[in-house]
Design an enzyme around this catalytic site. Sequence first.
Site, PDB file in Angstrom:
ATOM      1  N   SER A   1      46.893 -27.776 -39.720  1.00 48.39           N
ATOM      2  CA  SER A   1      45.356 -28.219 -39.676  1.00 48.39           C
ATOM      3  C   SER A   1      45.229 -29.789 -40.004  1.00 48.39           C
ATOM      4  O   SER A   1      46.024 -30.294 -40.660  1.00 48.39           O
ATOM      5  CB  SER A   1      44.803 -27.261 -41.105  1.00 48.39           C
TER       6      SER A   1
ATOM      7  N   TYR B   1      31.182  -6.604   4.493  1.00 47.81           N
ATOM      8  CA  TYR B   1      31.323  -7.791   3.682  1.00 47.81           C
ATOM      9  C   TYR B   1      30.052  -8.594   3.293  1.00 47.81           C
ATOM     10  O   TYR B   1      29.131  -8.426   4.265  1.00 47.81           O
ATOM     11  CB  TYR B   1      32.235  -8.816   4.424  1.00 47.81           C
TER      12      TYR B   1
ATOM     13  N   GLU C   1      46.894 -15.722 -32.171  1.00 47.33           N
ATOM     14  CA  GLU C   1      45.282 -15.527 -32.264  1.00 47.33           C
ATOM     15  C   GLU C   1      44.921 -15.777 -30.815  1.00 47.33           C
ATOM     16  O   GLU C   1      43.838 -15.267 -30.218  1.00 47.33           O
ATOM     17  CB  GLU C   1      44.615 -16.611 -33.136  1.00 47.33           C
TER      18      GLU C   1
ATOM     19  N   GLN D   1      32.919 -13.327  -2.447  1.00 49.57           N
ATOM     20  CA  GLN D   1      33.731 -14.694  -2.572  1.00 49.57           C
ATOM     21  C   GLN D   1      33.796 -15.143  -4.142  1.00 49.57           C
ATOM     22  O   GLN D   1      34.897 -15.490  -4.537  1.00 49.57           O
ATOM     23  CB  GLN D   1      33.077 -15.824  -2.005  1.00 49.57           C
TER      24      GLN D   1
ATOM     25  N   THR E   1      48.567   3.634 -40.844  1.00 49.89           N
ATOM     26  CA  THR E   1      47.340   4.398 -40.159  1.00 49.89           C
ATOM     27  C   THR E   1      46.235   3.910 -40.758  1.00 49.89           C
ATOM     28  O   THR E   1      46.417   3.512 -42.188  1.00 49.89           O
ATOM     29  CB  THR E   1      47.529   5.746 -40.029  1.00 49.89           C
ATOM     30  N   HIS E   2      45.125   3.645 -40.285  1.00 53.94           N
ATOM     31  CA  HIS E   2      43.836   3.092 -40.968  1.00 53.94           C
ATOM     32  C   HIS E   2      44.145   1.846 -41.828  1.00 53.94           C
ATOM     33  O   HIS E   2      43.526   1.634 -42.645  1.00 53.94           O
ATOM     34  CB  HIS E   2      43.393   3.901 -41.940  1.00 53.94           C
TER      35      HIS E   2
ATOM     36  N   LYS F   1      37.315 -14.443  -6.458  1.00 55.59           N
ATOM     37  CA  LYS F   1      38.549 -15.341  -6.668  1.00 55.59           C
ATOM     38  C   LYS F   1      38.872 -15.979  -7.849  1.00 55.59           C
ATOM     39  O   LYS F   1      39.978 -15.950  -8.542  1.00 55.59           O
ATOM     40  CB  LYS F   1      38.445 -16.569  -5.561  1.00 55.59           C
TER      41      LYS F   1
ATOM     42  N   SER G   1      34.061 -23.343  -1.563  1.00 51.44           N
ATOM     43  CA  SER G   1      35.081 -22.715  -2.304  1.00 51.44           C
ATOM     44  C   SER G   1      36.202 -23.286  -2.275  1.00 51.44           C
ATOM     45  O   SER G   1      37.425 -22.954  -2.894  1.00 51.44           O
ATOM     46  CB  SER G   1      35.148 -21.184  -1.744  1.00 51.44           C
TER      47      SER G   1
ATOM     48  N   ASN H   1      37.130 -12.552   7.227  1.00 48.53           N
ATOM     49  CA  ASN H   1      36.928 -11.627   6.428  1.00 48.53           C
ATOM     50  C   ASN H   1      38.133 -11.105   6.318  1.00 48.53           C
ATOM     51  O   ASN H   1      38.577 -10.643   5.202  1.00 48.53           O
ATOM     52  CB  ASN H   1      35.818 -10.349   7.035  1.00 48.53           C
TER      53      ASN H   1
ATOM     54  N   LYS I   1      48.448 -25.717 -44.142  1.00 43.73           N
ATOM     55  CA  LYS I   1      48.389 -24.669 -43.418  1.00 43.73           C
ATOM     56  C   LYS I   1      49.571 -24.382 -42.400  1.00 43.73           C
ATOM     57  O   LYS I   1      49.876 -25.533 -41.764  1.00 43.73           O
ATOM     58  CB  LYS I   1      47.002 -24.734 -42.545  1.00 43.73           C
TER      59      LYS I   1
END
Lengths: 462, 462, 462, 462
Positions: free
Chosen positions: C275, C315, C288, C320, C153-154, C323, C22, C108, C281
């Site tokens: 673009s 444990y 996004e 592990q 709304t909507h 992480k 790790s 641990n 563009k």
Amino acid sequence: MKLWGGRFEGGSSEVFEQFSGSLHFDKALVFADIEGSQAFARALAKQGILNAQECDELVRAFAEIAHEAKDPAYFDGANDEDVHTFVIRKLGEKTSLAAKIHTGRSRNEQVSLDTRLYLRTCARTLLRQTADLMSGLLELGRKYPDAVIPGYTHMRRAQAVLWRHYLLAYFEMFARDFERMEQALARINVMPLGSGALAGSGFPFDRDEIAADLRFPAVTRNSMDVSGDRDFALDFLYACSMIVLHLSRLAEDWILYSSEEFNWMTLGDGVTSGSSLMPQKKNPDSLELIRGKSGRVFGDLTALFVTMKGLPMTYNRDMQEDKEPLFDAFRQTSGALSMALAVVDSVVLDAAKPAAAAEESWVIATDLAEELARRGVPFHRAHQIVGRVVLESVKAGKKPSDWTAEELMNCAPEFVPEMHRFLNPAEGMKSRELPGGTGPRAVAQAFAEAEARLAAMRSRLV
Amino acid sequence: MKLWGGRFEGGSSEVFEQFSGSLHFDKALVFADIEGSQAFARALAKQGILNAQECDELVRAFAEIAHEAKDPAYFDGANDEDVHTFVIRKLGEKTSLAAKIHTGRSRNEQVSLDTRLYLRTCARTLLRQTADLMSGLLELGRKYPDAVIPGYTHMRRAQAVLWRHYLLAYFEMFARDFERMEQALARINVMPLGSGALAGSGFPFDRDEIAADLRFPAVTRNSMDVSGDRDFALDFLYACSMIVLHLSRLAEDWILYSSEEFNWMTLGDGVTSGSSLMPQKKNPDSLELIRGKSGRVFGDLTALFVTMKGLPMTYNRDMQEDKEPLFDAFRQTSGALSMALAVVDSVVLDAAKPAAAAEESWVIATDLAEELARRGVPFHRAHQIVGRVVLESVKAGKKPSDWTAEELMNCAPEFVPEMHRFLNPAEGMKSRELPGGTGPRAVAQAFAEAEARLAAMRSRLV
Amino acid sequence: MKLWGGRFEGGSSEVFEQFSGSLHFDKALVFADIEGSQAFARALAKQGILNAQECDELVRAFAEIAHEAKDPAYFDGANDEDVHTFVIRKLGEKTSLAAKIHTGRSRNEQVSLDTRLYLRTCARTLLRQTADLMSGLLELGRKYPDAVIPGYTHMRRAQAVLWRHYLLAYFEMFARDFERMEQALARINVMPLGSGALAGSGFPFDRDEIAADLRFPAVTRNSMDVSGDRDFALDFLYACSMIVLHLSRLAEDWILYSSEEFNWMTLGDGVTSGSSLMPQKKNPDSLELIRGKSGRVFGDLTALFVTMKGLPMTYNRDMQEDKEPLFDAFRQTSGALSMALAVVDSVVLDAAKPAAAAEESWVIATDLAEELARRGVPFHRAHQIVGRVVLESVKAGKKPSDWTAEELMNCAPEFVPEMHRFLNPAEGMKSRELPGGTGPRAVAQAFAEAEARLAAMRSRLV
Amino acid sequence: MKLWGGRFEGGSSEVFEQFSGSLHFDKALVFADIEGSQAFARALAKQGILNAQECDELVRAFAEIAHEAKDPAYFDGANDEDVHTFVIRKLGEKTSLAAKIHTGRSRNEQVSLDTRLYLRTCARTLLRQTADLMSGLLELGRKYPDAVIPGYTHMRRAQAVLWRHYLLAYFEMFARDFERMEQALARINVMPLGSGALAGSGFPFDRDEIAADLRFPAVTRNSMDVSGDRDFALDFLYACSMIVLHLSRLAEDWILYSSEEFNWMTLGDGVTSGSSLMPQKKNPDSLELIRGKSGRVFGDLTALFVTMKGLPMTYNRDMQEDKEPLFDAFRQTSGALSMALAVVDSVVLDAAKPAAAAEESWVIATDLAEELARRGVPFHRAHQIVGRVVLESVKAGKKPSDWTAEELMNCAPEFVPEMHRFLNPAEGMKSRELPGGTGPRAVAQAFAEAEARLAAMRSRLV
């Protein structure tokens, strides 16, 4: 029936009515809807929209509906758009005042209110059940105050611990769950009425008064936020997810502990099943189902996260999809808690078995190594010495109790005769008396504290 | 009623019966259960366990139950463990031969069979609905054969495309969904009977014959695998998830295209809703709900993945938790497909609007740059030239049609008068005639192919 | 290097070392590991395992490692099992006392400690960033104190609201996120050392003293719980998930508001992209990507839930796998918050545009209906009347401002001349002055409160 | 470096560059990018945009970059927007023709192409690894051709099965995984170039020729679909998820089978770990990590589903977030398959242990009951009789072998002396010779078929 239409020429298509209608599930909110509507009627009276007599009439009509709705067949054949429309229609059948109840209130805020009322009851139920389970765990601890089991890491026997210490580990998990659910409840328990559809009501309601009427400790702060908010629902789902996660681990443990291979405990006949084919089977179905429920509840959490992702402000109809996951998560979590408690109550520990498992294995290896360290051997060296004792034992098929003090000393000069007693697991446990450790005094202390903490939790329950 | 018990002394606890009972949802499998049991009775007859008359009696009794079960009230008040037990109990009320039907069959394989029978019907329904939606999209294309819209990337107008080209993009998505569901169906459509609880039946059934009886093209290959397998259920859930993912994107598009800001299309009154508070609202609820369903179905997929994770071989009761997510995913996906089709059928495109949107914006910028490149200007330079034309236009508030050929040439010497026609979006589209492009001939060709492919798909439907 | 081995004959296989190692990701914990180890050295000194001089030497050696580890190349070529082993090996290169540092401590608890130290820094960073974003939103509100937008709304124009009111809705979401993260931090910020591998340390450490040394306000209560607990990590992931959920909604809004169709706001060139193909563009990539990050973080939450599901106590090495999801969730959430703040700072609102959008549409319909209700018309009837006005307008292409008072009164006798002013959105907003509403005074009050609440939040940051 | 800019005045902000830059992870695509660009250069030559010499120069320059990119340090310090820009910049350092390579190609299609090229290699790697694991399982079966184990349902001993039968169950799961990954590969392996940004290229490329050049069996059919499509990525993630799901179950089984309680098998020292604290530990870390990886991969699948949900057509920058989940899923799945194979190769079964476990328990109960049924006892009655034998045994602590024929006959008159042999598990297995059953002949047959099927699968690998 619908609560809108002046602007439309064509009616709804059948497929749309079927697809969008929510009555078949949101009827679960009927009592919340009525409770909220009664309070709203009183608020309308304060505004002068209703006079006192009209208000009384409406409140009484609502009460009648609540009474009638106790019969599940009440909803049979109804094809109203949702429970709110259903209630208004029923109201209209009782009083011509129904036309006034939607004054200054939108369904967006009403849905928020109803869901909050409903979830606060759910949250309180789960809090109570969590506390009950904690009580059950403590009671199971009291039954075997001195039992010793091998604690596991990596599903391998690691060190001896008290049975009560093991149970207290689960107590801690559920205590955190209790706290988490209380915090979720605090965010659920906020009064949204007065928010209108999104811009705030056009009537100057005294929102604090409505909150007091409905026993909410606080009111929401922004009307657009209310309209588009399902945070409180996610908080609830997350709190449920953590409960079932912990239950899945308890279930896994006990499925194993009650297996033929471990054979430590017996589950009551009442919580196990047989097989339609295999006559000998006694299966821990209750625990398996508890474990399996984790999928359902995590799925419910995922569902609402996905549904809410990327929605523009404020209310979007997508949000209607919160209900079934919420109802399902509550049902599954509550069921799993009840089931877990019944299992806990039914467990009979055959304490000799785990005790033997501890004695026959090398769970005392750490005790030996730490005793060497206490006597000045650098731990790294102590670890190596004991590792070799274990390796030799594995090859020769020797248990700890097969070793004499001389043999140990032959193996490494750092051993001294007094250390021989550490071949018994009980000895090592005595050295783990720091807070949180498995030493008998430490556990007794932790146990007493757990009882007191649980009492304090219970006292916070409404 | 239970199908086991000889080995037990205590009965089941009430909480366990309530928690583990599945009749309230697995009653949906009742017809599949009966169909499978009838075939199994015939297989028992082949084995000599039943004689011909007994077999007939059982098959007839099952048929009666199937008939009675059409009444939803049939299950009212029943508290059998599950639908299989329910059916056996009903059978026992009709014939004393019921005691023989479980010979050589376990519930594990029976659940597998029933679920497969059920899901293959569901899969076929969804295949048909997917094909219907594809037909609907083609039909919507036929209505506006020449309509031009600005295609978007990053939710910004990018290049002009034909409306039909846009619809064909969704056609491709659903065509992949169709293929995916067919592949899921092939893994569902495998006959598991004969697997016993896990070790294979103790009776030498002719499994291929049973498969033929139940119209399965294949039999499973390993009894332990069958007992612990829900892969086919995950395949089904994944295939559903992809469908609702695509629907969520279509919904997003059309919520926007029908908004006041875009104003390209009108949704039928029949698939929209009003507001209880705001009289002017006409909301695209159908599309919002379709979009929101994605959460539900992804949640169902997550649920089963979690439930199955880390289960030891073979059957574990956790697996009972597959049913409700499966039923829910089918219901939501099927509902969303129906709703989507109704929306598609209701859409009226106001073709002048997107056409104007295309003409007023700089969707022709790429056409200009590519034409420069075709005339020998390195593309990097061509991109820069046109970029500056756009920047100048933005500052001056000029549309493409505001530019004269001279102005273009003043801006960069690489421009020539003939290029002025590329300021009209239709011109650039003509240069995109390669397969898959939006050129009118290419689209006509793709459209014709889509019709033929769809016909071929439909021909594969049972 | 490994910290074990006496009991083993064969070495680790290469595939295992690669699969289980790790260091390539848990090196992120190196400073936490050192900080914790220094405190632990002091605790060993208190126990007499180290004398004062040895303790100093170890603490100094650790400090040297921390200094050296600032160079990312420090880890190049190392193939230790994990960061803890790496640090011990480095320590051994500096002092022969390294062999003593693992006395009475297991990996641990060390992993638990390191992760908690690391996450509490992450949580504090996110709290600060969340507060900064709230400040940014308030600042953006101050720039356009009177701007009016149509609230949706909507995704349909619903009612007019103040721009500041809209921003305050997001303020509320992030204020809840702040609270949620604080609550997660409280469960992270608990000191686990002394727990040993699972049974508690064999040395009577003063755990409160260690906690004070490392500035933890509390210590854990059960050693087995510590060994198997990742609740605090899930709490962190959930708190992150809620932040990115809210950011995804803000992103969606502003992608639309800055589109050609809405055209309300301009995003700074610095937070947009072009673009490579389409010269015109200007894409809202920052928003996004913020929206897309929600997937990543929900995925991280799902990952840990799945990994923890059904694990037996205590444990298991599966843990592990916490992480990388944790590190990823922090990185994505922190990045998204920074990006969002930069976008907020760059936004230029063209206030005339949303104002026009409000005026041209029927966002005043509710105002009219509520005014009718205030004048005694039952709301249901008021709703119908206004609905018909809207329908007629839609057919005739009329905006609200096109209506005269007479025309209104011709349409329904309940209208009176004074109501004509409600055709202007500003008028209706004035009636929404209850707390939480969009009335100008209510918003000013809420804005001032938000500033004060934010100051209080900031004061709680360390 | 950027590939756009003419239309912009301000440069990108630093926070945006950091947040949006993808080079640090999409550099993994560098070889795919170059391979695709070389083919594209040849396509440009066919179009006359490049002459033959220019094409050669570009292809050679790309080849140089590919050579240089083998050095991981190649990317150090680069701060290009993404790998595509990086490659173009490097190209520009080698030849002035670089300005021409983006003619008629957009990054949207390029990303699609690169990702497909990359994933098809990943898919083929995983197919090979899956086949290798199946080989490993067969090999492990060959080592113990006659070993008997108790098969489990509900983690309780159920019926005796052959070890090979048990392994073949996993073979079936991985065979389905193989098929699923092949189907995913078929949807990955489609050539997108020519799609432009969304509308199709403005140059009439021969797309089939490009496909042949890059060894794609098919081309995509709609340019807008290509631009917004990540279905193939989801298909890949789902196929990976199923693999790790099956691995998680195998891991769970073997963690248990190698535990002190089961003690059936030994895992090689090379795939296990010790403890830094507990000298006796030999932990199955390899299997635990395999089990834990399921979370990671399901999380990756969830991530991309969430990211794609509700995105409007076509490309949105959110989609950049597909890369890291894809890379992670491949890495985790591939690592888990390698690890699993190493574990399989290392396993030593102590066949006497599971044989004893089978003999000492009532796994023969079904055999007895089915034999009764074969002799005409209705199964329901047979089940009850044997259930009582088991119950009596449990109370008296009797194993099957403790029963004499007389005792059985005393227990129920239906027993006959010849049935006594069914107290030995081997006897019952012989009656399970139908296809898919655990009878020795059936298993031998299935084993031979598995070998043949695997050979056929391997022959399909490129």
